[in-house]
Structure formats: structure tokens, C-alpha cells
Design a protein around this motif. Sequence first.
Motif, PDB file in Angstrom:
ATOM      1  N   ALA A 195      19.963  53.442  71.254  1.00 12.36           N
ATOM      2  CA  ALA A 195      19.651  54.717  71.920  1.00 12.36           C
ATOM      3  C   ALA A 195      20.707  54.094  73.833  1.00 12.36           C
ATOM      4  N   ARG A 196      20.218  52.931  73.970  1.00 11.48           N
ATOM      5  CA  ARG A 196      20.804  52.449  74.997  1.00 11.48           C
ATOM      6  C   ARG A 196      22.010  52.647  75.230  1.00 11.48           C
ATOM      7  N   VAL A 197      22.683  51.726  74.095  1.00 10.98           N
ATOM      8  CA  VAL A 197      24.280  51.262  74.194  1.00 10.98           C
ATOM      9  C   VAL A 197      24.789  52.985  74.406  1.00 10.98           C
ATOM     10  N   LEU A 198      24.770  53.917  73.738  1.00 17.10           N
ATOM     11  CA  LEU A 198      25.152  55.535  73.948  1.00 17.10           C
ATOM     12  C   LEU A 198      24.490  56.232  74.846  1.00 17.10           C
ATOM     13  N   ASN A 199      23.513  56.292  74.869  1.00 23.40           N
ATOM     14  CA  ASN A 199      23.078  57.207  76.031  1.00 23.40           C
ATOM     15  C   ASN A 199      22.608  56.576  77.271  1.00 23.40           C
ATOM     16  N   GLY A 200      22.698  55.475  77.721  1.00 25.51           N
ATOM     17  CA  GLY A 200      22.168  54.477  78.248  1.00 25.51           C
ATOM     18  C   GLY A 200      23.320  54.906  80.175  1.00 25.51           C
ATOM     19  N   PRO A 201      23.542  54.397  80.571  1.00 21.84           N
ATOM     20  CA  PRO A 201      23.941  53.603  81.980  1.00 21.84           C
ATOM     21  C   PRO A 201      25.353  52.690  81.168  1.00 21.84           C
ATOM     22  N   TYR A 202      26.235  53.119  82.072  1.00 19.99           N
ATOM     23  CA  TYR A 202      27.509  51.837  81.305  1.00 19.99           C
ATOM     24  C   TYR A 202      26.903  50.418  82.328  1.00 19.99           C
ATOM     25  N   GLU A 203      26.972  49.685  81.084  1.00 21.52           N
ATOM     26  CA  GLU A 203      26.478  48.236  81.451  1.00 21.52           C
ATOM     27  C   GLU A 203      26.852  47.036  80.476  1.00 21.52           C
ATOM     28  N   PRO A 204      28.362  47.063  79.829  1.00 20.04           N
ATOM     29  CA  PRO A 204      28.677  46.226  78.995  1.00 20.04           C
ATOM     30  C   PRO A 204      28.470  44.755  79.749  1.00 20.04           C
ATOM     31  N   HIS A 205      27.717  44.465  80.809  1.00 20.27           N
ATOM     32  CA  HIS A 205      28.190  43.181  80.686  1.00 20.27           C
ATOM     33  C   HIS A 205      27.141  42.714  80.305  1.00 20.27           C
ATOM     34  N   GLU A 206      25.653  44.100  79.778  1.00 20.83           N
ATOM     35  CA  GLU A 206      24.748  43.867  78.792  1.00 20.83           C
ATOM     36  C   GLU A 206      24.361  44.335  77.639  1.00 20.83           C
ATOM     37  N   LEU A 207      25.112  44.734  77.282  1.00 20.43           N
ATOM     38  CA  LEU A 207      25.835  45.906  75.703  1.00 20.43           C
ATOM     39  C   LEU A 207      27.260  45.600  76.015  1.00 20.43           C
ATOM     40  N   PRO A 208      27.919  44.844  75.565  1.00 24.18           N
ATOM     41  CA  PRO A 208      29.269  44.441  74.928  1.00 24.18           C
ATOM     42  C   PRO A 208      29.820  45.942  74.777  1.00 24.18           C
ATOM     43  N   ILE A 209      29.511  46.073  73.137  1.00 29.95           N
ATOM     44  CA  ILE A 209      29.765  47.671  72.871  1.00 29.95           C
ATOM     45  C   ILE A 209      29.737  48.773  73.708  1.00 29.95           C
ATOM     46  N   GLN A 210      29.704  48.287  74.636  1.00 39.08           N
ATOM     47  CA  GLN A 210      29.685  49.931  75.324  1.00 39.08           C
ATOM     48  C   GLN A 210      31.189  49.998  76.468  1.00 39.08           C
ATOM     49  N   ILE A 211      32.084  48.721  75.390  1.00 36.50           N
ATOM     50  CA  ILE A 211      33.159  48.529  75.860  1.00 36.50           C
ATOM     51  C   ILE A 211      33.896  50.252  75.595  1.00 36.50           C
ATOM     52  N   LEU A 212      33.541  49.910  73.964  1.00 36.70           N
ATOM     53  CA  LEU A 212      33.904  51.463  73.046  1.00 36.70           C
ATOM     54  C   LEU A 212      33.924  52.660  74.106  1.00 36.70           C
ATOM     55  N   ARG A 213      34.228  53.164  74.900  1.00 35.50           N
ATOM     56  CA  ARG A 213      33.280  54.162  75.969  1.00 35.50           C
ATOM     57  C   ARG A 213      34.987  54.452  76.457  1.00 35.50           C
ATOM     58  N   ASN A 214      35.786  52.814  76.326  1.00 36.86           N
ATOM     59  CA  ASN A 214      37.268  53.124  77.286  1.00 36.86           C
ATOM     60  C   ASN A 214      38.621  52.673  76.315  1.00 36.86           C
ATOM     61  N   ALA A 215      37.678  52.902  74.790  1.00 39.09           N
ATOM     62  CA  ALA A 215      38.904  53.055  73.517  1.00 39.09           C
ATOM     63  C   ALA A 215      40.004  54.196  73.707  1.00 39.09           C
ATOM     64  N   GLN A 216      41.126  53.951  73.276  1.00 39.30           N
ATOM     65  CA  GLN A 216      42.256  54.260  73.644  1.00 39.30           C
ATOM     66  C   GLN A 216      42.324  55.663  71.822  1.00 39.30           C
TER      67      GLN A 216
END
Length: 254
Positions: free
Chosen positions: A211-232
Motif C-alpha cells: 500500500a505504501r509502494v502503490l498509494n503512498g508518496p514517492y520515496e524510492p530510497h526507502e521503497l526501492p521498488i517504487q522506481i517502477l513508476r518510471n518504467a518505460q
Amino acid sequence: MTSRSDAVDIEVFETDLLYHEAADLFADAANQAVSDRSVFTVALAGGKTPEPLYSLLACKYRESVPWAKSHIFFSDERCVPPDHRDSNFGMANRVLLYKVPVPSSSIHRMKGEIDSVQAAAEYERCICQVCKVVEQRVPVFDLMILGMGGDGHTASIFPCTDTINETEHLVAAVHDPEHRHNRITFTPPVILAARRIMVLVTGEEKAETLARVLNGPYEPHELPIQILRNAQGQVTWFVDPDAAEDLEPASRIA
Ligand code: 6PG
């Protein structure tokens, strides 16, 4: 339940159906790649979650995938020999690879048994050579399979480590004292370049993090898989109801 934005799908299925849907996507990506480019390049995830998918691919989907034209890679590996119980290659080989007709020369494992820095450099050369990288420098895999750790890591890109900011190298050696083994991992550039990314997340123990990864603020240093928001490419999250229990109904992705 399906939640879509233009490049991100979140598919929530009961576990058995989840793996069939994931296997369908795998076969679709493979046949599309072979139709378009005569070859299919896929990077497998490690850990426990993908194992039922690999089992399905080895039996029920064995005839649905053009194995002879497939090249199998790994998005990360533990620094252990290939027959070690913790080896990602070892798991995939036992469950899938030795059961399907992929030419052995088309199975490209990360050499967990040698020095991790040397293994990372060797694998970087391998992926560039096999994926015929020239100008664009970053290989574009047809399919990248990923999992998510309870701390929000993916591959072996762990929270609060330099690997999240790595852009010079495509493959990195990871020394993470919190984890039993040193690791070798794809870095963000090669993960994000993939044509399609499939993320498999199951179990209630991952619900809060997901829920943090998909619904929360963008904080990839804490949640690395959030980098997928920049997937091509297209990102498809396959999630079971337990892992999805804390998600907002129409998950905000961007
Ligand atoms: C690894 C994986 C890692 C994994 C997650 C989830 O080498 O362990 O690449 O990123 O996908 O840690 O692991 P589980 O599927 O076992 O929960």
C-alpha cells in the motif's frame, strides 16, 4: 479487481488464478517477442513467490512458450554456488529450466560462486552481448519478472543503499550486512528499460508495504521498488487478496 493507469496494471486474483494469469502474460510476451524479433529475452526473479509460476511454465504452459528461441537471464542472484539452496538459478533450474527445451547456451546465470564485483562485470558484458546492445547502451528485455521484499526492495536493490542511484553500471555487486549473502543485481536503468515488467506479490505480510509502494508518496530510497513508476514499458502487478488488503480501491499509481 483491476486498477489501470496507462502503463500500470494492478491485477488482484486468488492465488491459483494469479499464477495462471502470470503464465498467460509470460507466454504472450514470449510469442510476441519471437514474432517481432525472432527471439525472447526474459529475466527471472528469485525468492519464493515466483516458484509456482515457474512450475506452471514447466508443465501446463510447456508447449505455449517458444523455449528454443528464448534467452533466460536473472535479475539478481545471491553470492552462492548454483547448487546452493539459496541460489535463484538453482531454484529456477530445479523447477523450470531443466524441464523445458531452452538450449543450455541460452541460459545465462549470474556466477554467484566467484567474486561479486567480477561476476557483476561479467554479467554486464553478457547482457550487452546477447541483447546486441550497441548505441542505446542499455539492453531492453522483453520481460522482467520481479518480486517485492517486505522492506520494499526488488531484485537486490535494498532500501537506503547506493544501488538505487546507480546509473553507470547495469549490474552491481551488493554487500548488504542485513542479508545473509552478498548479491549481484540489475540496477534501475536495465530494469526500467524492459518492454514489460511483471511483479508478483502475495501474502498479508506484504500488504502494508505494498500500500505504501502503490498509494503512498514517492520515496524510492526507502521503497526501492517504487522506481517502477518510471518504467518505460508496461508494468503489471499480480497481487493476491491478502497482499492487496490495504490498497486504495482505485490505486493511485503515478
Ligand atoms: C531475491 C529476489 C528478491 C525477492 C524478494 C521477495 O533474490 O530474493 O530477487 O528481490 O523477489 O525478496 O522474495 P519472496 O518472493 O521470497 O517473498
